[in-house]
Motif scaffolding. Structure first.
Motif, PDB file in Angstrom:
ATOM      1  N   ILE A   1      -6.832   5.497  -0.366  1.00 54.17           N
ATOM      2  CA  ILE A   1      -5.794   4.741   0.348  1.00 54.17           C
ATOM      3  C   ILE A   1      -5.692   5.236   1.783  1.00 54.17           C
ATOM      4  CG2 ILE A   1      -3.312   4.301   0.524  1.00 54.17           C
ATOM      5  CD1 ILE A   1      -3.248   4.427  -2.561  1.00 54.17           C
TER       6      ILE A   1
ATOM      7  N   HIS B   1       0.997  -1.870  -8.985  1.00 57.46           N
ATOM      8  CA  HIS B   1       0.504  -1.664  -7.619  1.00 57.46           C
ATOM      9  C   HIS B   1      -0.971  -1.272  -7.576  1.00 57.46           C
ATOM     10  CE1 HIS B   1       4.376  -2.247  -5.783  1.00 57.46           C
ATOM     11  NE2 HIS B   1       4.927  -1.377  -6.619  1.00 57.46           N
TER      12      HIS B   1
ATOM     13  N   MET C   1       0.830  -1.200   0.000  1.00 57.05           N
ATOM     14  CA  MET C   1       0.000   0.000   0.000  1.00 57.05           C
ATOM     15  C   MET C   1       0.871   1.259   0.000  1.00 57.05           C
ATOM     16  SD  MET C   1      -3.413   0.128  -0.014  1.00 57.05           S
ATOM     17  CE  MET C   1      -4.194  -1.011   1.090  1.00 57.05           C
ATOM     18  N   ASN C   2       1.981   1.221   0.784  1.00 60.43           N
ATOM     19  CA  ASN C   2       2.878   2.371   0.810  1.00 60.43           C
ATOM     20  C   ASN C   2       3.517   2.612  -0.548  1.00 60.43           C
ATOM     21  OD1 ASN C   2       2.387   3.016   3.456  1.00 60.43           O
ATOM     22  ND2 ASN C   2       4.118   1.864   4.254  1.00 60.43           N
TER      23      ASN C   2
ATOM     24  N   LYS D   1      -8.529   4.246   4.298  1.00 65.11           N
ATOM     25  CA  LYS D   1      -8.708   2.828   4.676  1.00 65.11           C
ATOM     26  C   LYS D   1      -7.706   2.414   5.707  1.00 65.11           C
ATOM     27  CE  LYS D   1     -11.581   1.331   1.285  1.00 65.11           C
ATOM     28  NZ  LYS D   1     -12.427   0.347   0.933  1.00 65.11           N
TER      29      LYS D   1
ATOM     30  N   THR E   1      -9.005  -4.440  -2.775  1.00 64.55           N
ATOM     31  CA  THR E   1      -9.949  -3.594  -2.034  1.00 64.55           C
ATOM     32  C   THR E   1     -11.256  -3.308  -2.764  1.00 64.55           C
ATOM     33  OG1 THR E   1      -8.990  -1.528  -2.870  1.00 64.55           O
ATOM     34  CG2 THR E   1      -8.057  -2.435  -0.825  1.00 64.55           C
TER      35      THR E   1
ATOM     36  N   TRP F   1      -4.089  -3.290  -5.866  1.00 61.05           N
ATOM     37  CA  TRP F   1      -4.936  -2.597  -4.895  1.00 61.05           C
ATOM     38  C   TRP F   1      -6.407  -2.704  -5.286  1.00 61.05           C
ATOM     39  CZ3 TRP F   1      -7.449   2.283  -5.822  1.00 61.05           C
ATOM     40  CH2 TRP F   1      -8.059   2.835  -4.686  1.00 61.05           C
TER      41      TRP F   1
END
Length: 118
Positions: free
Chosen positions: A115, A55, A1-2, A118, A63, A59
């Protein structure tokens, strides 16, 4: 996520930079050398987009965010790629260019917001 957040913020910065480049080119009316300036910059944007795409698709699969889908990723990639070259040419339509810049900014900021919430 980062990683996604880092690359999305990097794309936001590049988008802003492209807008500044466009304003400067439009003001001077001069196009820089394609192989010396335009291509390296467009290649840098493409490299960031390729990593970001991996990425962001992961994601999306994990999600399943509302209002953001794979097609928007493709559109965003196309738009950012387009402005990464168009920014360097004074003949580029200002209205169309600014619309693409705003669209890119909106979509990238939406991802950052989703992002971070969450």
């Amino acid at each position: 996520m980062n990683e996604l957040l880092t690359h999305t913020n990097q794309l936001l910065q590049l988008n802003e930079q492209l807008d500044s480049i466009y304003e400067n080119v439009k003001e001077t009316g001069e196009s820089p050398d394609f192989f010396e300036t335009v291509k390296p910059h467009a290649d840098q944007v493409r490299d960031v987009l390729e990593v970001w795409e991996v990425h962001v698709l992961e994601w999306i699969a994990k999600t399943k965010p509302k209002y953001f889908h794979k097609q928007q990723v493709e559109n965003l990639k196309e738009n950012i790629t387009a402005v990464s070259v168009q920014a360097f040419f004074p003949a580029t339509s200002k209205k169309r260019f600014k619309e693409l810049i705003r669209s890119n900014q909106y979509n990238l900021e939406s991802i950052v917001q989703k992002i971070e919430t969450k």
